[in-house]
Structure formats: C-alpha cells, structure tokens
Design a protein around this motif. Sequence first.
Motif, short mmCIF file in Angstrom:
data_model
loop_
_atom_site.label_atom_id
_atom_site.label_comp_id
_atom_site.label_asym_id
_atom_site.label_seq_id
_atom_site.Cartn_x
_atom_site.Cartn_y
_atom_site.Cartn_z
N THR A 164 0.82 -1.21 0.00
CA THR A 164 0.00 0.00 0.00
C THR A 164 0.86 1.26 0.00
O THR A 164 0.60 2.21 -0.76
CB THR A 164 -0.93 0.01 1.22
OG1 THR A 164 -1.77 -1.15 1.19
CG2 THR A 164 -1.79 1.26 1.24
N ILE A 165 1.88 1.29 0.85
CA ILE A 165 2.74 2.47 0.95
C ILE A 165 3.52 2.70 -0.35
O ILE A 165 3.67 3.83 -0.80
CB ILE A 165 3.71 2.34 2.14
CG1 ILE A 165 2.92 2.27 3.44
CG2 ILE A 165 4.70 3.50 2.16
CD1 ILE A 165 2.03 3.46 3.70
N LEU A 166 4.00 1.63 -0.95
CA LEU A 166 4.72 1.77 -2.21
C LEU A 166 3.82 2.34 -3.29
O LEU A 166 4.27 3.09 -4.17
CB LEU A 166 5.29 0.42 -2.65
CG LEU A 166 6.47 -0.10 -1.82
CD1 LEU A 166 6.76 -1.55 -2.16
CD2 LEU A 166 7.71 0.75 -2.05
N ALA A 167 2.53 2.01 -3.23
CA ALA A 167 1.58 2.58 -4.21
C ALA A 167 1.45 4.08 -4.02
O ALA A 167 1.37 4.83 -5.00
CB ALA A 167 0.23 1.90 -4.06
N THR A 168 1.42 4.54 -2.77
CA THR A 168 1.31 5.98 -2.52
C THR A 168 2.56 6.73 -2.97
O THR A 168 2.51 7.94 -3.23
CB THR A 168 1.05 6.27 -1.03
OG1 THR A 168 2.21 5.90 -0.26
CG2 THR A 168 -0.16 5.51 -0.53
N LEU A 169 3.68 6.03 -3.04
CA LEU A 169 4.94 6.65 -3.49
C LEU A 169 5.16 6.46 -4.98
O LEU A 169 6.27 6.71 -5.49
CB LEU A 169 6.12 6.06 -2.70
CG LEU A 169 6.11 6.33 -1.19
CD1 LEU A 169 7.25 5.59 -0.51
CD2 LEU A 169 6.19 7.82 -0.91
N ASP A 170 4.11 6.01 -5.69
CA ASP A 170 4.15 5.88 -7.15
C ASP A 170 5.21 4.92 -7.65
O ASP A 170 5.78 5.10 -8.74
CB ASP A 170 4.36 7.26 -7.81
CG ASP A 170 3.20 8.21 -7.54
OD1 ASP A 170 2.06 7.73 -7.47
OD2 ASP A 170 3.46 9.41 -7.38
N VAL A 171 5.49 3.87 -6.87
CA VAL A 171 6.40 2.82 -7.34
C VAL A 171 5.67 1.99 -8.41
O VAL A 171 4.46 1.75 -8.31
CB VAL A 171 6.84 1.92 -6.17
CG1 VAL A 171 7.69 0.75 -6.67
CG2 VAL A 171 7.62 2.74 -5.15
N ASP A 172 6.39 1.59 -9.42
CA ASP A 172 5.82 0.81 -10.53
C ASP A 172 5.03 -0.38 -9.98
O ASP A 172 5.54 -1.15 -9.17
CB ASP A 172 6.96 0.30 -11.42
CG ASP A 172 6.47 -0.30 -12.73
OD1 ASP A 172 5.44 -0.99 -12.71
OD2 ASP A 172 7.12 -0.08 -13.77
N PRO A 173 3.76 -0.55 -10.40
CA PRO A 173 2.94 -1.67 -9.92
C PRO A 173 3.58 -3.04 -10.14
O PRO A 173 3.32 -3.97 -9.38
CB PRO A 173 1.64 -1.53 -10.75
CG PRO A 173 1.58 -0.08 -11.10
CD PRO A 173 3.00 0.35 -11.31
N SER A 174 4.40 -3.16 -11.18
CA SER A 174 5.04 -4.45 -11.45
C SER A 174 6.14 -4.77 -10.44
O SER A 174 6.62 -5.91 -10.37
CB SER A 174 5.63 -4.46 -12.85
OG SER A 174 6.70 -3.54 -12.96
N LEU A 175 6.52 -3.78 -9.63
CA LEU A 175 7.60 -3.97 -8.66
C LEU A 175 7.10 -3.99 -7.22
O LEU A 175 7.77 -4.56 -6.35
CB LEU A 175 8.63 -2.84 -8.80
CG LEU A 175 9.34 -2.71 -10.15
CD1 LEU A 175 10.24 -1.48 -10.15
CD2 LEU A 175 10.14 -3.95 -10.46
#
Length: 274
Positions: free
Chosen positions: A43-54
Amino acid sequence: MIDLVLHYLPWAIAMIVAGLLAGFVAGLLGVGGGIVIVPVLDTILATLDVDPSLRMKVAVASSLATIVATSWASARSHKAHDAVDFDLLKSWGPMIFIGVVLGTYLAGIVDARVLKLVFATVALLIAANMFLRSKSQKLADGFPNMIVKGALGFVVGTVSAMMGVGGGTLGVAILTAFGWDIRRAVGTASAIGFIIAVPGTIGFMIAGWGVPDLPPGSIGYVNLIAVAAIIPLSILTAPYGARVAHTIPRQYLAYGFGFFLVITAIKMLWGFFA
C-alpha cells in the motif's frame, strides 16, 4: 528539502506502525510479521508511485528480510516457554529450504499480480482451516510418513517465500492438523520463519539485482529503508506477543489467527481486482 521530508513522512509513519504491529503479531501467532508487513508495504509503495510491477515483489522481499530478525526474537521467546520442537526443525528444515529456493525463483519471474493472488488465496484457505479446527481437531497424531512430511515442508517453503511470510502462516495450520498443540505449533513456526527468511532474502536480492526503477535504498528487491525501520520496532514488541500467546485459551488463539488472515486476504484481493 522540506518537500522531500513531507514526501517520505507517510512512509516513515507507516513503517513505525507496521514494525510495532508486526513484532507483536509475530510473537502472538508465529507468523513472522509478514502477513502484516506485505500488505502495508504494498500500500505504501503505491502511494509513493512505485511501478505496480515492482511493488509486490519489493514488499515480499523486504518482509522476508525483516523476518530474519523478528522470527529469531520470537523463537527465543517461545523457547523460554519450551514451545519449540527442535526435533521437527531438524527433520523438516531441509525440505523447507529447498522449497524456499524454488519459491524465491518463481516470485522473481512471475507477474506481481500473481503474488497478490497467491497471498490472498492461501490466507483464506488457512483461515478456513483454522476456524474449522479451532478446537484442535486433527487429521492424525503426527505425520503418517516421511513422504507426506517432506512434501508438506516443501510446500511451506515454496508458498511462504512467494508470500513473504514466515513459518506461521502455513506451518501453524499444518502442525495443528497433525496433532501439535497450538502453542507448540506457534513456537515451532516462529523458528521455521528463520529458515525461510534467510535464503529467501538472499534470493530476492539476487533476483532483483539490476532491475530499474526500484525504490531508493534497495538491494535487489529488498528495500533497506523499510527493513531498517521495521526490524528494531518489531523486535521490541515480539516478546510481548509471545507472552500473550501463552495466556490466551487455545480456541481463542486459533480464532484470532483465522480472523487476521481473512482481513489481510480481503485487502490483497481488493488490490488484485482493482
């Protein structure tokens, strides 16, 4: 500079909460904390705009890295209560290790959404098992033979590596089904988490080496910033969870474990279909 601090402030706060909660749950349920850490990191990585594939791969890998420490702390606490079956660890460990190697390899090559589906599906299945067997109903007194025992150890290692969890998520369900007391199953599973986490972490570092667009502070798929924030806090709270585990009636502990898995599975399925 201020903008940079504000950008990573939600990450830092989430890591603090995840660390405190993961350690307590690791001690309480023998799940190594991964069942908490993976969805939180995703969830947090999504808020930081990290590539969904990663995102899911980083979450799984970083979770395993934290479990190296949390499972060790949890296992030591359970050992003090004589709740770790060392004979089982010696005989089960090799097949679990082989399974971890395969699971890490598969996690590195499949689409990240597959990892979400694996996480959610296995969590729901185990939750159902824990609810049905919450009164310590069992299939047998011990494993029927070495083939079944080895195969189940291999499954524990493979699936746990793909989910980013310790030994508790699968181990507790399997051990209680084959006659182990829930508290002894939890204690032994915390030690199994260490066997899973060490090779799994190394494998994810290798699998993600050189992959572009990883979050800052990553070695392969393992994010050191997340690991550094979560480990000390989870170690702090793991012994408290272990103490509580030895004061709660077995049926309630099983229900609590199952309910927790359902919540995390719903979170992952929501992310999968969204």
